[in-house]
Enzyme design. Structure first.
Site, short mmCIF file in Angstrom:
data_model
loop_
_atom_site.label_atom_id
_atom_site.label_comp_id
_atom_site.label_asym_id
_atom_site.label_seq_id
_atom_site.Cartn_x
_atom_site.Cartn_y
_atom_site.Cartn_z
CD GLU B 31 -2.37 -1.70 2.50
OE1 GLU B 31 -2.04 -1.10 3.54
OE2 GLU B 31 -3.05 -2.75 2.52
CD GLU B 76 -4.01 -4.98 4.47
OE1 GLU B 76 -5.18 -5.37 4.27
OE2 GLU B 76 -3.74 -3.82 4.87
CG PHE B 99 1.12 -0.07 10.96
CD1 PHE B 99 2.08 0.59 11.72
CD2 PHE B 99 0.40 0.66 10.03
CE1 PHE B 99 2.30 1.95 11.56
CE2 PHE B 99 0.62 2.02 9.86
CZ PHE B 99 1.58 2.67 10.63
CG ASP B 101 -0.44 -3.79 15.14
OD1 ASP B 101 -0.59 -3.95 16.36
OD2 ASP B 101 0.53 -3.17 14.66
CG PHE B 102 -2.48 -3.75 9.12
CD1 PHE B 102 -3.00 -3.26 10.32
CD2 PHE B 102 -2.10 -2.83 8.15
CE1 PHE B 102 -3.13 -1.89 10.55
CE2 PHE B 102 -2.24 -1.47 8.36
CZ PHE B 102 -2.75 -0.99 9.57
CG HIS B 145 -2.07 1.63 13.31
ND1 HIS B 145 -3.40 1.50 13.64
CD2 HIS B 145 -2.04 1.85 11.98
CE1 HIS B 145 -4.14 1.65 12.54
NE2 HIS B 145 -3.33 1.87 11.53
#
Lengths: 331, 346
Positions: B31, B76, B99, B101-102, B145
């Site tokens: 991204e 993602e 990040f 966390d994703f 994040h």
């Protein structure tokens, strides 16, 4: 010229027709043999059989070569056979033997042969969509002429990955053909319940690609629509979506109680056996002689017997294989 | 080898450039990695393209073009899975997961596909891909994040995990990760991006699986990961001056594969172990390192090993709470002094 159930016409040379019949027959015989071996307890684990859907894999793969890729589903045996994976190695894989296509470490749900462009059956419903986009990206980035066909079921049609994959393939104009094998049930859940649309192919509009529904039992109709989609991809015009609607003769997995479909439905669908229909059509119009088809039947029976013997007599993997191939290298 | 003083961010950019020049199959995707370069009004003024949300990939699209520096939609699963498929068929993709966390939205493609393909296919597939991802608290970005989470990936067979702590290591290890034939997850702490350090010019590669002793000492081994390395070094310098304690700081650099011998040899010398890790403590790399030392070198230990980690909690937003969450040089120093029996009277 052979008429298709969609009203179109296809021209297929005699040799290619024989190949189509041989691959369909080989898939059917392989799956019937696996059903028996599984019931007899000789094949461990789970098997999801492709019998009844032969015309899809073979009608599509008739347009592909070794430089083209496919990604597959839980129900991957037919895709392997149509793509040219050795049935000996496939059978050995189902037995968990070291001589298997995956050295006995994948089994039915992960059966693969990357050398043949077969990027794997997939134990995750919808898992193959992004992989197909990646294979398409490789072809485009390296300037190759190949295409990637992404097989997925009606169940996978509801996974987010498939929507992401179709969108990516469209915005990047990748040479990918999405083939939804709608066999009416996601496990036991009818597609009329789980899908928001009248045709899964209608979703193609959301990704600005052509979408078409084709009867899964008519190999000529599948051949016809696959030709258009594959050529479009090869020309660099981007992806297409084909929905092949048909029926699986066995359950979702072998041993499934099949309580979700009625005997009437079953009888109606079994009357559309792609192999019977193929035979009737080519004999009626004298494209092939009965002797030639019978000879294919005999050769296929020999191949299956030989594959089963090979699998039975092969050794299991050595203990050391447990830790092999986790990595290419791991200091 | 001549060096230049550049930031951690520039070192990563250097490695990407170096590997993309060297190998035409290396592509970068994610991204905003080009960042607006697909917009018509920015065409020809591509220097204005973002190059990642924090500018790490800035300039790559100008040199390598949009075919090799691919902006992706916010999909993602789709593009990280595409990186797996591309890797299995001949490219070397470097996919950016903005990040860490994703990972929650794409773990199937990382783990069930990327990590397992080779094994499930009996060694007949290779997946030479890198996922670059930002980690770490301290950015006031709160719960979704700010995680570290490399422990999750280190747990998984088939993945390699790399957590650099200096600009030079970032360059050398990223180059190695890109050349590696297995899937590598490369964790970049966002608070390190502006840190400067000497980085070798030209081609520079550090093999995966080699720890680095960042500071030699005789009294206690501190194994620190990522951004915890500079904090441990600061604590060590302070303790040397104030208490005469000799702290050895070991940076594993790659968590999988792990250079266990370097860690064990250090503990055998110092007889004490402190692990400093910004990740959550349960089933973590910190716990794993303590278990390693306990099972392989218990007889060398004079004291029970200590872990200095984030708590078993989500990263909080409030600056006061977030500062409490992340291990600090003061906390590291305090634990070391306690371990050395210096705490009384301090």
């Amino acid at each position: 010229m052979i008429k298709t159930e969609r009203g179109g016409r296809v021209e297929i040379q005699r040799e290619r027709l024989l190949w189509i019949y041989e691959r369909m027959k080989l898939i059917r015989s392989f799956e019937d043999a696996v059903a028996e071996l599984f019931a007899a307890g000789r094949i461990p684990g789970f098997v999801h059989l492709y019998a009844g859907e032969e015309a899809i894999g073979v009608g599509i793969m008739a347009h592909l070569g070794d430089d083209d890729y496919i990604t597959s589903t839980h129900r991957g045996h037919g895709h392997c056979i149509a793509k040219g994976v050795s049935v000996r190695e496939m059978m050995a894989e189902l037995f968990g033997k070291a001589t298997g296509s995956n050295k006995g470490k994948g089994g039915s749900m992960h059966i693969a042969d990357v050398g043949k462009g077969m990027l794997g059956a997939n134990g995750i419903v919808g898992g193959g969509g992004p992989l197909a986009v990646g294979a398409g990206l490789t072809l485009k980035t390296l300037g190759k002429k190949g295409v990637t066909v992404c097989f997925f079921g009606d169940g996978a049609a509801e996974q987010g990955t498939m929507h992401e994959a179709m969108n990516l393939a469209s915005i990047w104009k990748l040479p990918v053909v999405f083939v939804c094998e709608n066999n009416l049930f996601a496990e036991s859940t009818p597609w009329t319940y789980h899908a928001s649309v009248k045709n899964i192919a209608d979703r193609a509009a959301a990704y600005d690609m052509p979408g078409v529904v084709v009867p899964a039992h008519d190999v000529f109709a599948v051949y016809e629509v696959a030709n258009e989609a594959v050529q479009r991809a090869r020309r660099g015009e981007g992806p297409s979506l084909i929905e092949a609607r048909g029926f699986r003769f066995y359950g979702h997995f072998q041993g499934d109680p099949l309580t979700y479909r009625t005997p009437e439905d079953e009888a109606r669908w079994r009357a559309h056996d792609p192999l019977t229909l193929f035979r009737a059509r080519v004999l009626d119009q004298e494209f092939l002689a009965e002797d030639a088809l019978d000879e294919v039947d005999r050769q296929v029976a020999t191949m299956i017997a030989e594959a089963t013997n090979f699998a039975e007599s092969s050794a299991y993997p050595a203990d050391a294989a447990l830790l092999e191939d986790v990595y290419v290298s791991y200091p | 080898m001549t060096t230049r003083q550049i930031t951690f961010r520039e070192a990563i950019n250097d490695a990407l450039r170096q590997e993309m020049r060297r190998d035409p199959t290396v592509i970068v995707m994610g991204e905003d990695v080009a960042g607006g370069a697909s917009l018509e009004h920015i065409e020809g003024r591509q220097e204005e393209a973002w190059g990642g949300v924090l500018g790490v990939t800035k300039g790559l699209v100008q040199e390598f073009g949009r075919a090799r520096v691919l902006d992706t939609p916010i999909s993602e699963s789709g593009y990280i899975g595409a990186a797996v498929g591309a890797a299995a068929t001949g490219l070397r993709p470097v996919a950016e997961l903005m990040f860490v966390d994703f990972f929650g939205v794409c773990m199937d493609q990382i783990y069930n596909q990327g990590a397992k393909l080779r094994y499930m296919f009996g060694g007949k597939a290779t997946v030479p891909m890198v996922v670059r991802t930002m980690i770490g608290a301290g950015f006031r970005a709160a719960g979704q994040h700010s995680g570290s989470h490399y422990s999750v990936f280190t747990h998984m067979p088939g993945l390699k995990t790399v957590v650099p702590s200096t600009p030079a290591d970032a360059k050398g290890l990223l180059a190695a990760a890109i050349r590696d034939n297995d899937p590598v997850i490369f964790f970049e702490h966002k608070l390190l991006y502006d840190v400067e350090g000497p980085v070798p010019d030209g081609e520079y590669v550090i093999p995966l699986g080699q720890a680095d002793v960042k500071r030699v000492g005789d009294d206690v081994t501190v194994v620190a990961i990522g951004r915890m390395v500079p904090l441990a070094l600061a604590a060590a310098e302070d303790l040397a001056k104030t208490h005469g304690i000799g702290v050895e700081v070991v940076d594993p650099r790659t968590l999988s594969p792990l250079d266990a011998p370097t860690i064990l040899n250090s503990v055998r010398k110092t007889h004490r172990l402190v692990v400093v890790d910004e990740d959550n403590p349960r089933c973590s790399v910190a716990a794993d390192l303590v278990a390693l030392v306990a099972s392989e070198a218990l007889e060398y230990l004079d004291e029970a090993p200590k872990m200095v980690t984030a708590p078993h909690a989500v990263v909080p937003f409030s600056p006061v709470l977030e500062d409490l969450y992340v291990p600090s040089a003061e906390r590291i120093g305090h634990v070391i002094r306690t371990l050395m029996g210096h705490e009384i009277g301090v």
